[in-house]
Write a protein that holds these residues in place. Sequence first.
Motif, PDB file in Angstrom:
ATOM      1  N   ASP B 105      24.373  -0.920  17.370  1.00 41.46           N
ATOM      2  CA  ASP B 105      25.510  -1.833  17.587  1.00 41.46           C
ATOM      3  C   ASP B 105      25.060  -3.280  17.548  1.00 41.46           C
ATOM      4  N   LEU B 106      23.965  -3.553  18.271  1.00 40.27           N
ATOM      5  CA  LEU B 106      23.513  -4.935  18.396  1.00 40.27           C
ATOM      6  C   LEU B 106      23.001  -5.490  17.072  1.00 40.27           C
ATOM      7  N   LEU B 107      22.285  -4.650  16.323  1.00 37.68           N
ATOM      8  CA  LEU B 107      21.784  -5.124  15.035  1.00 37.68           C
ATOM      9  C   LEU B 107      22.960  -5.476  14.130  1.00 37.68           C
ATOM     10  N   GLY B 108      24.002  -4.639  14.185  1.00 36.98           N
ATOM     11  CA  GLY B 108      25.203  -4.940  13.418  1.00 36.98           C
ATOM     12  C   GLY B 108      25.811  -6.268  13.857  1.00 36.98           C
ATOM     13  N   LEU B 109      25.847  -6.461  15.154  1.00 37.74           N
ATOM     14  CA  LEU B 109      26.445  -7.681  15.718  1.00 37.74           C
ATOM     15  C   LEU B 109      25.735  -8.945  15.228  1.00 37.74           C
ATOM     16  N   VAL B 110      24.405  -8.878  15.095  1.00 37.13           N
ATOM     17  CA  VAL B 110      23.668 -10.071  14.666  1.00 37.13           C
ATOM     18  C   VAL B 110      23.452 -10.092  13.151  1.00 37.13           C
ATOM     19  N   GLY B 111      24.148  -9.192  12.443  1.00 28.86           N
ATOM     20  CA  GLY B 111      24.128  -9.260  10.985  1.00 28.86           C
ATOM     21  C   GLY B 111      22.912  -8.631  10.327  1.00 28.86           C
ATOM     22  N   LEU B 112      22.315  -7.618  10.969  1.00 25.89           N
ATOM     23  CA  LEU B 112      21.206  -6.897  10.336  1.00 25.89           C
ATOM     24  C   LEU B 112      21.618  -5.437  10.156  1.00 25.89           C
ATOM     25  N   ASP B 113      21.409  -4.903   8.957  1.00 27.88           N
ATOM     26  CA  ASP B 113      21.762  -3.515   8.685  1.00 27.88           C
ATOM     27  C   ASP B 113      20.818  -2.588   9.465  1.00 27.88           C
ATOM     28  N   PRO B 114      21.364  -1.797  10.391  1.00 29.67           N
ATOM     29  CA  PRO B 114      20.486  -0.961  11.232  1.00 29.67           C
ATOM     30  C   PRO B 114      19.572  -0.045  10.420  1.00 29.67           C
ATOM     31  N   ASP B 115      20.140   0.614   9.371  1.00 26.44           N
ATOM     32  CA  ASP B 115      19.322   1.562   8.608  1.00 26.44           C
ATOM     33  C   ASP B 115      18.114   0.889   7.972  1.00 26.44           C
ATOM     34  N   THR B 116      18.284  -0.352   7.560  1.00 25.11           N
ATOM     35  CA  THR B 116      17.181  -1.056   6.911  1.00 25.11           C
ATOM     36  C   THR B 116      16.149  -1.532   7.922  1.00 25.11           C
ATOM     37  N   PHE B 117      16.607  -1.932   9.120  1.00 26.34           N
ATOM     38  CA  PHE B 117      15.722  -2.704   9.974  1.00 26.34           C
ATOM     39  C   PHE B 117      15.118  -1.985  11.180  1.00 26.34           C
ATOM     40  N   VAL B 118      15.730  -0.904  11.657  1.00 25.23           N
ATOM     41  CA  VAL B 118      15.227  -0.320  12.917  1.00 25.23           C
ATOM     42  C   VAL B 118      13.730  -0.043  12.917  1.00 25.23           C
ATOM     43  N   ALA B 119      13.208   0.455  11.802  1.00 25.12           N
ATOM     44  CA  ALA B 119      11.809   0.903  11.804  1.00 25.12           C
ATOM     45  C   ALA B 119      10.833  -0.192  11.391  1.00 25.12           C
ATOM     46  N   ARG B 120      11.336  -1.387  11.093  1.00 26.46           N
ATOM     47  CA  ARG B 120      10.415  -2.445  10.656  1.00 26.46           C
ATOM     48  C   ARG B 120       9.708  -3.097  11.838  1.00 26.46           C
ATOM     49  N   TYR B 121       8.571  -3.697  11.519  1.00 27.24           N
ATOM     50  CA  TYR B 121       7.827  -4.458  12.521  1.00 27.24           C
ATOM     51  C   TYR B 121       8.093  -5.948  12.324  1.00 27.24           C
ATOM     52  N   PRO B 122       7.946  -6.735  13.385  1.00 27.60           N
ATOM     53  CA  PRO B 122       8.239  -8.174  13.270  1.00 27.60           C
ATOM     54  C   PRO B 122       7.549  -8.859  12.091  1.00 27.60           C
ATOM     55  N   HIS B 123       6.296  -8.439  11.772  1.00 28.18           N
ATOM     56  CA  HIS B 123       5.615  -9.143  10.691  1.00 28.18           C
ATOM     57  C   HIS B 123       6.231  -8.852   9.329  1.00 28.18           C
ATOM     58  N   GLN B 124       7.122  -7.852   9.286  1.00 25.88           N
ATOM     59  CA  GLN B 124       7.776  -7.535   8.010  1.00 25.88           C
ATOM     60  C   GLN B 124       9.118  -8.245   7.865  1.00 25.88           C
ATOM     61  N   LEU B 125       9.434  -9.129   8.812  1.00 23.26           N
ATOM     62  CA  LEU B 125      10.729  -9.811   8.797  1.00 23.26           C
ATOM     63  C   LEU B 125      10.544 -11.284   8.458  1.00 23.26           C
ATOM     64  N   SER B 126      11.621 -11.882   7.937  1.00 22.53           N
ATOM     65  CA  SER B 126      11.612 -13.328   7.742  1.00 22.53           C
ATOM     66  C   SER B 126      11.857 -13.998   9.091  1.00 22.53           C
ATOM     67  N   GLY B 127      11.617 -15.300   9.151  1.00 23.10           N
ATOM     68  CA  GLY B 127      11.835 -16.037  10.390  1.00 23.10           C
ATOM     69  C   GLY B 127      13.256 -15.881  10.912  1.00 23.10           C
ATOM     70  N   GLY B 128      14.217 -15.961  10.012  1.00 27.60           N
ATOM     71  CA  GLY B 128      15.623 -15.837  10.418  1.00 27.60           C
ATOM     72  C   GLY B 128      15.935 -14.455  10.955  1.00 27.60           C
ATOM     73  N   GLN B 129      15.385 -13.435  10.290  1.00 25.11           N
ATOM     74  CA  GLN B 129      15.617 -12.056  10.763  1.00 25.11           C
ATOM     75  C   GLN B 129      14.992 -11.835  12.128  1.00 25.11           C
ATOM     76  N   ARG B 130      13.798 -12.392  12.318  1.00 22.27           N
ATOM     77  CA  ARG B 130      13.131 -12.266  13.625  1.00 22.27           C
ATOM     78  C   ARG B 130      14.002 -12.869  14.718  1.00 22.27           C
ATOM     79  N   GLN B 131      14.587 -14.016  14.423  1.00 20.99           N
ATOM     80  CA  GLN B 131      15.401 -14.693  15.417  1.00 20.99           C
ATOM     81  C   GLN B 131      16.659 -13.903  15.730  1.00 20.99           C
TER      82      GLN B 131
END
Lengths: 208, 235
Positions: B105-131
Motif C-alpha cells: 500500500d505504502l509503496l503505491g502511495l509514494v509512487g513506486l510499483d510494489p512488484d518492481t521494488f519490494v525486493a530491491r536494495y537501496p543501492h539499486q535505487l536512484s536518489g529519488g526512489q530512495r527518498q
Amino acid sequence: MSLLSFYARNTTEVLGLIWQHLYLVALSTGAATIIGVPLGMLLTRRPAWRGSVLGLANIFQTVPSLALFGILIPILGIGFWTAVTALVVYALLPIVRNTYTGIAGVDPAVREAGRGMGMTDGELLRLVELPLAASVILAGIRVATVVSVGVATIGAAIGAGGLGVYIFRGVAVVDDTLILAGAIPAALMALAADGALGLLERRLAWHR
Amino acid sequence: MVSPLVQDVSFTVGAGETVVILGRSGSGKTTTLKLINRLLEPTAGDVLIAGERTAAVEPTRLRRRIGYVIQEVGLFPHFTVAENVGLVPRLEGWLAERIAARVRDLLGLVGLDPDTFVARYPHQLSGGQRQRVGVARALAADPPLLLLDEPFGALDPITRVELQREFRGLEGRLGKGMVFVTHDVREGLLLGTRIGLMHGGRLVFLGTPEEFGKADHPEAVAFMRAADPGPAARG
C-alpha cells in the motif's frame, strides 16, 4: 625416505595427528569467538574500557608463543587444555578488535536512523550493527584461525599432540622428511581455512 | 555556563498542518527536530504530543509513533525496500502478512510499483526512489506526527521539484502533523502551512508563507531575496 612412502606407512598416525590439530584449532578459535565477539560488542557500549581491554589483548599477542606456553605450564600443567588456553589467548585480539572496529565503523547516520525509528539498543545491535559488521568480524575470526593453525604446532612441545609432533621429532633427530610431514599438512590446513573463511567473508559483505 | 544550542523555540503543530523550520546551516533546525523525538534531550522546556510530555514517554515507544525521514543515508543498506518500509511494524510485532500488505500500500502511495521494488536494495535505487522509500517507511505504522529533516536535500534539482510536488499532494491526503526542516526557502514556501524561521538558535519568525513574504526580520528578508533573484538576474 620420501614423504609419500612415510605417509603410506604411517597413515593412521598421520590422520590422527591431523584430526588432533584440527580439533585444537576449532575448539580454541570457537571459544575465542564465543568470548571475543560479545567482548567486542561490549567495548562499543563502554568506550572507556576500550583502551585497557585492547591494550591487554595486545600485550598477550606480543608474548612469543613458546614463552606463553612456558608461562601457562606452572599454572595449568602440560597437555591439551594448556595448549587450548594459549591458543584462545592468541585468537582473542583479532576477534575482539575486529568486532569493535566493525561495529564502530557503521555509518553514524544509519545508527541514528535506527534509533530515530524507535529501535532499542539490542535491536540496533542485532538488526543493524552486527549484520553490517559481519564481514569485518569474520575477517578477525579468519586471522585468528590461520594464526591458530601455526601456533598449534607448538602445542606438541607441551604434549598437546597435533602435527607439531612430527616437526619436533624431526628437529630432534635432524630428519627433514619428518619435519615436512608435519609442516606441509599444517600449511595446507592454514591455506584451506584462509580460503574458506575468505569466501564466506565475501558472501557476508553487503553491497553499497 | 554553556550557551544553549537552541532557545526561545515555541510552536504547535496541528493535524494536517506542515510547519516548515527554515534556517541556515547551524541555525538549530535539526537540533529542534531531534528534541521532538528525543534523539536530543532539552535542558529546559517541554515537548508535548497530544497533551503528553514526551519526557514521560519511553524514547523507543515515542519514536515508533513519530515518523522520521532523513536524507538518503537513512535507509538500511542491508535491508530490501520491503524490509526498510516494514521496519517499524516489524519492531511492533505485526504479523508478516499484515506487514507485506502495508508495505505494498505504502509503496503505491509514494509512487513506486510494489512488484518492481519490494525486493530491491537501496543501492539499486536512484536518489529519488530512495527518498520515496524513506517517506513510505516513516508512514509505515501510521504515526500521527512526521518529522522530516531535509528529505529532498541530496536530490538533483529536477527530481527535487518532482518530489516536492508529489509530497504536497500527499500532505493534503494524509492529514498528519508534520515538521519539515529545510534551508531551501522555495521548498518551505511550497510545502509549509506555516514557516518558522530559525536564526542563531532562536525561532525569530513564525507565520504563514504570505506573512513570511512580508516579514521585516532581516533574516527573513535575506531568505526572500535568495528565493527571488530580482529583475537584474532575470534579465
